[in-house]
Design a protein around this motif. Sequence first.
Motif, short mmCIF file in Angstrom:
data_model
loop_
_atom_site.label_atom_id
_atom_site.label_comp_id
_atom_site.label_asym_id
_atom_site.label_seq_id
_atom_site.Cartn_x
_atom_site.Cartn_y
_atom_site.Cartn_z
N ILE A 68 0.86 -1.19 0.00
CA ILE A 68 0.00 0.00 0.00
C ILE A 68 0.89 1.24 0.00
O ILE A 68 1.88 1.31 0.73
CB ILE A 68 -0.92 -0.01 1.23
N ILE A 69 0.51 2.21 -0.83
CA ILE A 69 1.26 3.46 -0.93
C ILE A 69 0.26 4.61 -0.80
O ILE A 69 -0.69 4.71 -1.56
CB ILE A 69 1.99 3.56 -2.28
N PHE A 70 0.49 5.49 0.17
CA PHE A 70 -0.38 6.65 0.33
C PHE A 70 0.37 7.91 -0.09
O PHE A 70 1.60 7.98 -0.07
CB PHE A 70 -0.88 6.77 1.77
N ALA A 71 -0.40 8.91 -0.48
CA ALA A 71 0.20 10.16 -0.95
C ALA A 71 -0.76 11.30 -0.64
O ALA A 71 -1.84 11.10 -0.07
CB ALA A 71 0.49 10.08 -2.46
N GLY A 72 -0.34 12.51 -1.02
CA GLY A 72 -1.17 13.69 -0.85
C GLY A 72 -1.09 14.57 -2.08
O GLY A 72 -0.30 14.31 -3.00
N HIS A 73 -1.88 15.61 -2.10
CA HIS A 73 -1.94 16.51 -3.25
C HIS A 73 -0.80 17.53 -3.18
O HIS A 73 -1.01 18.71 -2.91
CB HIS A 73 -3.28 17.22 -3.30
N PHE A 74 0.41 17.05 -3.45
CA PHE A 74 1.60 17.89 -3.43
C PHE A 74 2.20 17.95 -4.83
O PHE A 74 2.27 16.93 -5.54
CB PHE A 74 2.64 17.34 -2.46
N ALA A 75 2.68 19.16 -5.21
CA ALA A 75 3.32 19.36 -6.51
C ALA A 75 2.43 18.75 -7.59
O ALA A 75 1.23 19.01 -7.62
CB ALA A 75 4.72 18.79 -6.51
N LEU A 110 -11.66 14.49 9.02
CA LEU A 110 -12.13 13.16 8.64
C LEU A 110 -11.33 12.66 7.44
O LEU A 110 -11.11 13.39 6.47
CB LEU A 110 -13.62 13.21 8.27
N THR A 111 -10.88 11.40 7.52
CA THR A 111 -10.10 10.83 6.42
C THR A 111 -10.57 9.42 6.13
O THR A 111 -11.08 8.72 7.00
CB THR A 111 -8.60 10.83 6.77
N ASN A 112 -10.42 9.01 4.89
CA ASN A 112 -10.87 7.69 4.45
C ASN A 112 -10.02 6.60 5.08
O ASN A 112 -8.79 6.61 4.93
CB ASN A 112 -10.77 7.62 2.92
N PRO A 113 -10.62 5.62 5.78
CA PRO A 113 -9.84 4.61 6.49
C PRO A 113 -9.53 3.37 5.66
O PRO A 113 -8.98 2.40 6.19
CB PRO A 113 -10.76 4.24 7.65
N VAL A 114 -9.87 3.36 4.36
CA VAL A 114 -9.81 2.11 3.60
C VAL A 114 -8.40 1.53 3.54
O VAL A 114 -8.23 0.31 3.61
CB VAL A 114 -10.40 2.31 2.18
N LEU A 115 -7.37 2.36 3.42
CA LEU A 115 -6.02 1.82 3.34
C LEU A 115 -5.62 1.12 4.63
O LEU A 115 -4.96 0.07 4.61
CB LEU A 115 -5.03 2.92 2.99
N ASN A 117 -4.87 -7.16 20.54
CA ASN A 117 -4.78 -8.47 19.89
C ASN A 117 -3.63 -8.56 18.89
O ASN A 117 -3.47 -9.58 18.22
CB ASN A 117 -6.10 -8.78 19.17
N GLY A 118 -2.87 -7.48 18.78
CA GLY A 118 -1.74 -7.50 17.85
C GLY A 118 -2.12 -7.15 16.43
O GLY A 118 -1.27 -7.21 15.54
N GLU A 119 -3.38 -6.76 16.20
CA GLU A 119 -3.81 -6.38 14.87
C GLU A 119 -3.66 -4.87 14.67
O GLU A 119 -3.70 -4.10 15.64
CB GLU A 119 -5.27 -6.78 14.64
N ILE A 120 -3.47 -4.48 13.41
CA ILE A 120 -3.32 -3.05 13.11
C ILE A 120 -4.56 -2.28 13.54
O ILE A 120 -5.69 -2.68 13.23
CB ILE A 120 -3.04 -2.85 11.61
N ASP A 121 -4.35 -1.22 14.29
CA ASP A 121 -5.44 -0.36 14.75
C ASP A 121 -5.78 0.62 13.63
O ASP A 121 -4.93 1.43 13.23
CB ASP A 121 -5.01 0.39 16.01
N VAL A 122 -6.99 0.57 13.11
CA VAL A 122 -7.36 1.34 11.92
C VAL A 122 -7.28 2.85 12.17
O VAL A 122 -6.60 3.57 11.42
CB VAL A 122 -8.75 0.93 11.40
#
Length: 314
Positions: free
Chosen positions: A132-139, A225-230, A269-274
Motif C-alpha cells: 500500500i502506498i499513500f500520498a497527498g496533493h503535493f506538486a 475526517l479521512t478515508n480509512p480504507v487503506l 490483539n496484535g492487529e493493526i489499529d485502523v
Amino acid sequence: MFAWRLRLARFAARSLDLLAAFGIRILFALARSLGADRAADLGGFLARNLGPLFPAHRTAKDNIRRAFPGISAAEVKRITHEAWDNLGRTAAEYAHLDTLINFDPDNPDAGNVEISGIDHFEALRDDGKPGIIFAGHFANWELPAICAARYGLEATAVFRAPNAIAVAKAIHEVRSQTMGGLEAARQGAAFAMQGVLERGGHLGMLIDQHFTRGVIVDFMGRPALTNPVLAKFAKRFECPVHGVRVVRLPGRRFRLELTPPLDLPRDANGEIDVPGAMQAMTRVVEGWLRDNPEQWLWMHRRWRPKLTGEKLEE
C-alpha cells in the motif's frame, strides 16, 4: 409538462457536456502545442492571477490560518500565491503526462526526476507481496503512478474522478496512457481494490482530503475526517505501507520520495489499529505539508466547522 421539462433538462445537460468536452480538447491541444515548459508557465501565470477571484481562494486562506495559527498576512499571501501557481502548472501538465518526466529506472540519476528511497521501490517491486502506498496533493501528484509504471511496479492508482464529465474523461484518457491500473473511488470500488491486493499488487491512494464517512484524525492540530480504507486493507493483508510525495524543484525538475514502511500501531490483539494507522499516515502527510506548504492543494475544505467548532475572523 414534467416529462417535457425533464427531457429539456437532459438535452441541455448533454449539450453542455459536449461543449465542455470540445473546450477541454481545445485546451489540451493548445497546451500540447506550447510544449510542457511553456504550458506550465502559462498555467501558473493564469492561476496566480485568476485564482484569487474565486471562492476557493478564501478557502485556501482560511485553511492556511487554521494550519499555522498566528501566521502573518504576508506569509498567507505568499503561500496562496505559490499554491495557485503550482495548481495552474499541474493542470497544464496533464496534457503532457506522457512526456512530462524523463525517468530511466536503469539510470535514476539522469533525467528530470530525482528518486529518494529507491531501495523501497525495489523491495515493493520484487518481494512478491501486496503493498500500500499513500500520498497527498503535493506538486504534481500524478507522477508517482507514472514512475511506478516505468519502474515495473505493478500498482493501481485509486482516484476520485472530477465532477465534470468532460474533464473526467479527458483526464482518464491521459492517465490510462501513462499509468498502470486505475480504479475510480466509487461504490463497489473496495472489492476491486481488494482484488488488487489478493493478486499481490499494490494500491496507491491520496489520503489528504475530507471523507464524510471517515475516521477522525488530528491534522495540523485540528480534527479532520479521512478515508480509512487503506488502514483496513493493511490490517487484513498485513502488507507494508509506504508514503510517497512529489516535490517540485527549480529548473523543471521533480523529486519523488518514498518512505520506509511505516510501523503502524496495533491493538491488544496484535492487529493493526485502523484509526491509529490513519493517524500515523496523516502525521507523515503533515510533515510533508510543513516542509512545502506552497505546494499543497489548500483550496479543498479539509477541515469542517462541525468538527472544529470554530469560525475564523475576516
